[in-house]
Scaffold this motif. Structure first.
Motif, mmCIF file in Angstrom:
data_model
loop_
_atom_site.group_PDB
_atom_site.id
_atom_site.type_symbol
_atom_site.label_atom_id
_atom_site.label_comp_id
_atom_site.label_asym_id
_atom_site.label_seq_id
_atom_site.Cartn_x
_atom_site.Cartn_y
_atom_site.Cartn_z
ATOM 1 N N CYS A 240 -5.398 -8.860 8.994
ATOM 2 C CA CYS A 240 -4.216 -9.543 8.461
ATOM 3 C C CYS A 240 -4.311 -11.061 8.570
ATOM 4 O O CYS A 240 -3.632 -11.774 7.855
ATOM 5 N N GLY A 241 -5.147 -11.578 9.465
ATOM 6 C CA GLY A 241 -5.315 -13.019 9.578
ATOM 7 C C GLY A 241 -6.399 -13.560 8.685
ATOM 8 O O GLY A 241 -6.650 -14.773 8.670
ATOM 9 N N ALA A 242 -7.092 -12.683 7.922
ATOM 10 C CA ALA A 242 -8.191 -13.140 7.071
ATOM 11 C C ALA A 242 -8.190 -12.434 5.711
ATOM 12 O O ALA A 242 -8.170 -13.069 4.670
ATOM 13 N N LEU A 243 -8.234 -11.116 5.713
ATOM 14 C CA LEU A 243 -8.195 -10.324 4.480
ATOM 15 C C LEU A 243 -7.600 -8.970 4.810
ATOM 16 O O LEU A 243 -8.084 -8.275 5.703
ATOM 17 N N SER A 244 -6.563 -8.589 4.081
ATOM 18 C CA SER A 244 -5.864 -7.340 4.385
ATOM 19 C C SER A 244 -5.369 -6.663 3.122
ATOM 20 O O SER A 244 -4.633 -7.258 2.337
ATOM 21 N N GLY A 245 -5.774 -5.407 2.929
ATOM 22 C CA GLY A 245 -5.320 -4.641 1.783
ATOM 23 C C GLY A 245 -3.837 -4.317 1.842
ATOM 24 O O GLY A 245 -3.197 -4.092 0.800
ATOM 25 N N PHE A 246 -3.275 -4.290 3.042
ATOM 26 C CA PHE A 246 -1.839 -4.039 3.187
ATOM 27 C C PHE A 246 -1.027 -5.036 2.362
ATOM 28 O O PHE A 246 0.018 -4.693 1.809
ATOM 29 N N HIS A 247 -1.522 -6.257 2.258
ATOM 30 C CA HIS A 247 -0.804 -7.284 1.514
ATOM 31 C C HIS A 247 -0.644 -6.915 0.047
ATOM 32 O O HIS A 247 0.326 -7.325 -0.597
ATOM 33 N N ALA A 248 -1.607 -6.151 -0.485
ATOM 34 C CA ALA A 248 -1.522 -5.732 -1.891
ATOM 35 C C ALA A 248 -0.375 -4.765 -2.117
ATOM 36 O O ALA A 248 0.091 -4.602 -3.249
ATOM 37 N N THR A 249 0.086 -4.114 -1.062
ATOM 38 C CA THR A 249 1.226 -3.208 -1.190
ATOM 39 C C THR A 249 2.550 -3.955 -1.083
ATOM 40 O O THR A 249 3.599 -3.415 -1.424
ATOM 41 N N GLN A 250 2.494 -5.198 -0.587
ATOM 42 C CA GLN A 250 3.713 -5.975 -0.365
ATOM 43 C C GLN A 250 3.971 -7.001 -1.463
ATOM 44 O O GLN A 250 5.118 -7.295 -1.791
ATOM 45 N N ALA A 251 2.895 -7.561 -2.019
ATOM 46 C CA ALA A 251 3.055 -8.591 -3.057
ATOM 47 C C ALA A 251 3.904 -8.125 -4.242
ATOM 48 O O ALA A 251 4.739 -8.896 -4.739
ATOM 49 N N PRO A 252 3.725 -6.874 -4.728
ATOM 50 C CA PRO A 252 4.569 -6.435 -5.847
ATOM 51 C C PRO A 252 6.062 -6.457 -5.533
ATOM 52 O O PRO A 252 6.886 -6.636 -6.447
ATOM 53 N N SER A 342 8.017 0.082 0.536
ATOM 54 C CA SER A 342 6.975 0.203 -0.489
ATOM 55 C C SER A 342 6.493 1.643 -0.605
ATOM 56 O O SER A 342 6.268 2.151 -1.708
ATOM 57 N N LEU A 343 6.313 2.311 0.536
ATOM 58 C CA LEU A 343 5.855 3.698 0.537
ATOM 59 C C LEU A 343 6.830 4.592 -0.205
ATOM 60 O O LEU A 343 6.428 5.467 -0.985
ATOM 61 N N ARG A 344 8.115 4.359 0.012
ATOM 62 C CA ARG A 344 9.139 5.155 -0.689
ATOM 63 C C ARG A 344 9.034 4.987 -2.202
ATOM 64 O O ARG A 344 9.035 5.975 -2.944
ATOM 65 N N THR A 345 8.926 3.742 -2.663
ATOM 66 C CA THR A 345 8.902 3.510 -4.106
ATOM 67 C C THR A 345 7.613 4.026 -4.741
ATOM 68 O O THR A 345 7.638 4.568 -5.850
ATOM 69 N N ILE A 346 6.486 3.877 -4.034
ATOM 70 C CA ILE A 346 5.212 4.363 -4.574
ATOM 71 C C ILE A 346 5.214 5.887 -4.671
ATOM 72 O O ILE A 346 4.804 6.467 -5.687
ATOM 73 N N LEU A 347 5.680 6.554 -3.606
ATOM 74 C CA LEU A 347 5.732 8.016 -3.622
ATOM 75 C C LEU A 347 6.714 8.515 -4.673
ATOM 76 O O LEU A 347 6.430 9.486 -5.393
ATOM 77 N N ALA A 348 7.854 7.844 -4.792
ATOM 78 C CA ALA A 348 8.852 8.243 -5.791
ATOM 79 C C ALA A 348 8.303 8.074 -7.208
ATOM 80 O O ALA A 348 8.513 8.942 -8.071
ATOM 81 N N ASP A 349 7.578 6.979 -7.454
ATOM 82 C CA ASP A 349 6.961 6.777 -8.769
ATOM 83 C C ASP A 349 5.922 7.857 -9.049
ATOM 84 O O ASP A 349 5.824 8.378 -10.162
#
Length: 493
Positions: A240-252, A342-349
């Protein structure tokens, strides 16, 4: 001290130079209407100010990652600084900016929909699995870590189990509220606590008299007391201090509340730079106040939360140290809430369950929290290892989506392909060598096999991209493409 201050300066310079280059390469259009304006629904698509969007993005992506990760990364010595600085400027901030802006151009679509559009529909199912797994692990980690911190500053009668339940209750209540009420009202206060406490830790460290290690020819080596190799472990420890895929779930989430594309560099690229500054301060504090063996024992005894407690009290005293701990607590609580949202909206979609009533929202939300509650009984360090691998796999997918987007648009795609290829190789080496994978160890065979597999994946990616390139119009837009969420007017298509 020179490396700490110089590193922070480089991060800030990176924002004004490389960040500007990335923005120019993307080709923003300030006159273009955004999803917040076109798809306004009063719940997820809500226009908000630049300042609120930025602080929500920072708290969403931060969690305990830029604190716990650098604390554990400090076991490797000053070499950890390199990954934080280089990774943040050339990988992490680029990753966050590109995903946020691509989502903004696609009606606020989440990563699975973007992967389906730019990498192919079959990829959507794989990405959905990884994304939901990652968010479940993130949400669980960000329940466990703040619960441990709260437990350290509250009376014994409250108990860790009760704290965990209270955090879940807060998450459930916040999940069913509109984003401007759940995050817009509370996060500015959380952000103020975080910023003030981080500055206080940094200034106190500079004047504490403790020797702050510098990166020199003699210290650019692996000091890990357990003998763990720098590659690939460091690149998963500090994520999270350098490169994190989690951020791709939050940016949207923030792309759905932004009102102008010109805010993107500050909101997405800039907040990742801010996270890098936080990571630098906590890595420096951990290396300065403890030797590697002591730091390792503290992490093993109580996760990195014990180190947070000790650093805060040692540098700021009991009263202000406790306030600083509270500043750290708000990070995982805010990120955990955002992860579950984010997990709720992704699963619901994915399951095509509309989220237009509280009943339907809770129908998706409650089972997710029950699974997460069960996972809180797992050993935190084991949970962290699985989270780190899923996290960086998601980062690779996000960078490949960004590369494909830039390639189709005729832009410089090397800015995302190079960090994506590097992390792809690291991910493959990790899963081949680590106990959570094939347990091959770090041998010549492992590195060679990882190289072959990585090249094979990139070859498939490149050849499929050439075919997809034949299906775009002169503006780089895919022909006969259906936007994943809502409908823009023709002038914004």
């Amino acid at each position: 001290m020179i490396t700490l201050l110089g590193g922070i300066a480089l991060l800030i310079i990176g924002y004004f130079t490389y960040g500007k280059f990335i923005e120019k390469n993307f080709s923003i259009d300030p006159s273009r209407k955004t999803p917040a304006e076109v798809l306004k629904d009063g719940y997820d698509f809500v226009p908000m100010s630049k300042g609120k969007n930025a602080i929500i993005e920072l708290l969403n992506i931060a969690g305990t990652g830029p604190i716990f990760g650098p604390i554990m990364g400090a076991l490797y010595g000053p070499v950890a600084y390199i990954w934080i600085i280089v990774g943040c400027i050339f990988a992490g901030a680029v990753h966050d900016y590109m995903l946020g802006m691509i989502s903004l151009r696609n009606n606020g679509a989440h990563l699975p929909e973007l992967a389906s559009k730019y990498l192919g529909k079959p990829v959507k199912h794989v990405v959905n699995i990884f994304t939901m797994l990652l968010l479940m692990l993130v949400g669980t980690v960000f329940v466990t870590s703040p619960a441990n911190l709260i437990n350290s500053i509250t009376p014994n009668w409250l108990g860790l189990g009760a704290i965990v339940v209270l955090i879940f209750v807060y998450y459930i209540i916040s999940t069913i509220l509109p984003i401007d009420k759940a995050l817009g009202k509370v996060y500015p206060w959380f952000g103020a606590i975080l910023i003030i406490s981080t500055i206080a830790i940094g200034i106190s460290l500079l004047f504490s008299g403790s020797p702050i290690p510098n990166l020199t020819i003699h210290t650019i080596q692996n000091f890990h007391p357990g003998g763990l190799a720098i590659f690939p472990a460091l690149f998963f420890t500090i994520s999270c201090g350098a490169l994190s895929g989690f951020h791709a779930t939050q940016a949207p989430m923030v792309s759905r509340t932004s009102t102008n594309e010109k805010e993107g560099r500050f909101t997405f690229y800039g907040m990742m730079i801010a996270e890098g500054v936080i990571a630098m301060i906590w890595a420096a504090a951990s290396m300065s106040l403890f030797d590697g063996q002591t730091l390792s024992q503290m992490i093993d005894a109580g996760t990195a939360s014990l180190v947070v407690n000790e650093v805060s009290i040692m540098l700021l005293g009991n009263v202000f140290g406790t306030i600083a701990i509270i500043g750290v607590i708000v990070l995982p609580i805010s990120s955990g809430l955002s992860a579950f949202r984010s997990l709720r909206t992704i699963l619901a979609d994915y399951l095509n369950i509309k989220q237009d009533t509280i009943k339907r929202i809770l129908m998706v939300t409650i089972p997710l929290y029950l699974i997460s509650f069960i996972l809180t009984n797992m050993d935190f360090n084991i949970l962290w290892r699985y989270f780190n691998w899923a996290n960086q796999v998601t980062a690779v997918i996000s960078l490949l989506v960004s590369t494909r987007y830039l390639y189709l648009k005729g832009k410089n795609y090397l800015v995302t392909l190079l960090p994506g290829a590097f992390m792809l190789y690291a991910v493959v080496v990790y899963i081949l060598s680590e106990p959570i994978g094939l347990r091959m160890g770090l041998t010549t065979m492992t590195f060679a096999a990882a190289a072959v597999l990585s090249i094979g994946i990139l070859w498939v990616f490149w050849t499929s991209g050439k075919k997809q390139k034949e299906q775009v119009d002169p503006d780089g837009e895919l022909l006969n493409d259906q936007l994943p969420i809502g409908t823009f007017s023709a002038e914004n298509a």
